[in-house]
Design a protein around this motif. Structure first.
Motif, short mmCIF file in Angstrom:
data_model
loop_
_atom_site.label_atom_id
_atom_site.label_comp_id
_atom_site.label_asym_id
_atom_site.label_seq_id
_atom_site.Cartn_x
_atom_site.Cartn_y
_atom_site.Cartn_z
N LEU A 46 7.92 36.93 50.21
CA LEU A 46 7.24 37.84 51.12
C LEU A 46 5.77 38.00 50.74
CD1 LEU A 46 7.37 39.87 53.45
CD2 LEU A 46 8.05 41.61 51.80
N GLN A 47 5.50 38.17 49.45
CA GLN A 47 4.12 38.32 48.99
C GLN A 47 3.32 37.05 49.28
OE1 GLN A 47 3.87 39.23 44.82
NE2 GLN A 47 1.63 39.24 44.79
N LEU A 48 3.93 35.89 49.06
CA LEU A 48 3.24 34.63 49.28
C LEU A 48 2.94 34.42 50.76
CD1 LEU A 48 2.18 31.97 48.15
CD2 LEU A 48 4.49 31.05 48.34
N GLU A 49 3.92 34.69 51.62
CA GLU A 49 3.72 34.48 53.05
C GLU A 49 2.65 35.42 53.61
OE1 GLU A 49 7.56 34.91 54.79
OE2 GLU A 49 8.12 32.82 54.42
N LYS A 50 2.66 36.68 53.19
CA LYS A 50 1.66 37.64 53.68
C LYS A 50 0.25 37.19 53.28
CE LYS A 50 2.36 42.01 53.34
NZ LYS A 50 2.68 43.35 52.78
N ALA A 51 0.08 36.77 52.03
CA ALA A 51 -1.24 36.34 51.57
C ALA A 51 -1.65 35.04 52.26
CB ALA A 51 -1.23 36.15 50.05
N TYR A 52 -0.71 34.15 52.48
CA TYR A 52 -1.02 32.86 53.11
C TYR A 52 -1.51 33.05 54.53
CZ TYR A 52 -0.34 27.99 54.59
OH TYR A 52 -0.51 26.72 55.09
N TYR A 53 -0.80 33.88 55.30
CA TYR A 53 -1.20 34.08 56.70
C TYR A 53 -2.47 34.93 56.80
CZ TYR A 53 3.26 32.03 58.03
OH TYR A 53 4.30 31.17 58.20
N GLU A 54 -2.68 35.81 55.85
CA GLU A 54 -3.93 36.56 55.84
C GLU A 54 -5.11 35.62 55.57
OE1 GLU A 54 -6.11 40.27 53.45
OE2 GLU A 54 -4.03 39.74 53.02
N LEU A 55 -4.93 34.71 54.61
CA LEU A 55 -5.98 33.74 54.31
C LEU A 55 -6.22 32.84 55.52
CD1 LEU A 55 -7.89 32.52 52.18
CD2 LEU A 55 -6.00 31.00 51.50
N TYR A 56 -5.15 32.43 56.18
CA TYR A 56 -5.31 31.60 57.39
C TYR A 56 -6.10 32.33 58.46
CZ TYR A 56 -4.15 29.91 62.03
OH TYR A 56 -4.24 29.51 63.33
N ALA A 57 -5.80 33.60 58.70
CA ALA A 57 -6.49 34.37 59.73
C ALA A 57 -7.98 34.52 59.41
CB ALA A 57 -5.84 35.75 59.88
N LEU A 58 -8.31 34.79 58.15
CA LEU A 58 -9.71 34.93 57.76
C LEU A 58 -10.46 33.61 57.96
CD1 LEU A 58 -9.27 37.09 54.54
CD2 LEU A 58 -10.26 37.84 56.71
N ARG A 59 -9.83 32.52 57.59
CA ARG A 59 -10.49 31.23 57.74
C ARG A 59 -10.60 30.82 59.21
NH1 ARG A 59 -8.05 27.71 52.62
NH2 ARG A 59 -9.33 28.73 51.02
N ALA A 60 -9.61 31.19 60.01
CA ALA A 60 -9.71 30.90 61.44
C ALA A 60 -10.88 31.66 62.06
CB ALA A 60 -8.39 31.27 62.13
N ASP A 61 -11.05 32.93 61.66
CA ASP A 61 -12.20 33.70 62.15
C ASP A 61 -13.51 33.06 61.70
OD1 ASP A 61 -10.50 35.46 63.37
OD2 ASP A 61 -10.58 36.95 61.76
#
Length: 235
Positions: free
Chosen positions: A118-133
């Motif tokens: 859960l911790q890994l998935e939350k951080a991974y998708y947060e990083l993806y969203a920031l990089r997409a922006d």
């Protein structure tokens, strides 16, 4: 020209992206806390095997400085052995207790694995969203730079004023500042990912350029079946 550059960068990023499933496997295999829980569980299994048997017999040896008179005569050396027999039903009860304790440790492993994923998935998708922006801002910055060159050409031809150039430059600085903020915000999820998979906090993690939209099957039967599965915390 600019569209071609963006597409090439996107293909390169997608090709080098690290699949989330691989990082999950690495987290489970290399996390120190999870390894400690696994060793604790293995020790509990060994304890469950030990309680099946009777305690070891005890041997006694006594040496008397002066001979001791007994019915069998004078004795100076005495040897003895004793064996403890537990009360009836004690050994099966101990086995059940050891099995339950091992089960608790096994559930703790499953619980920690669930937390890590859960911790890994939350951080991974947060990083993806920031990089997409940031990728979107990078596209905007390229367009503003092109626009600025066009306006400068118009200023030279007397078709635009210097105020138009200053307005574009102001917008470009705002975009650059927003990109810098996103870069700083990406430090935290990146460090969280590397912490979970037991790597250096600054190690690079490649994310895909685009993710497909999630399809959530929120039907009553499937949701109830998922809710009824034994949760590690409940176990």
């Amino acid at each position: 020209k600019y569209i071609l550059l963006i597409l090439i960068g996107g293909l390169s990023l997608s090709a080098n992206a690290q699949p989330l499933s691989e990082m999950v496997q690495r987290a489970i295999a290399s996390n120190p806390e999870l390894k400690a829980l696994q060793q604790d569980y293995l020790a509990a299994l060994q304890l469950e095997k030990q309680v099946r048997y009777l305690p070891d017999p005890e041997l006694g040896l006594a040496w008397f400085i002066l001979p001791v008179e007994t019915r069998l005569g004078a004795q100076q050396l005495r040897l003895g052995a004793t064996q403890t027999f537990p009360w009836k039903g004690t050994i099966p009860a101990r086995r059940v207790l050891a099995q339950r304790q091992a089960g608790v440790r096994n559930a703790a492993i499953a619980r920690r694995q669930w937390q890590l994923i859960l911790q890994l998935e939350k951080a991974y998708y947060e990083l993806y969203a920031l990089r997409a922006d940031r990728s979107q801002l990078d596209t905007s910055l390229q367009l503003l730079q092109t626009w600025e060159q066009l306006v400068l050409a118009k200023v030279a031809a007397g078709q635009a004023s210097q105020a138009d150039v200053l307005e574009i430059q102001l917008r470009r600085r705002e975009v650059v500042q927003a990109m810098e903020q996103l870069e700083r915000a990406a430090i935290r999820p990146l460090a969280q990912i590397n912490q979970v998979i037991n790597r250096s906090p600054g190690a690079e993690v490649q994310t895909p350029l685009r993710l497909d939209l999630a399809r959530l099957p929120f039907s009553k039967d499937s949701t109830l079946s998922l809710a009824e599965r034994p949760h590690p915390d409940m176990r």
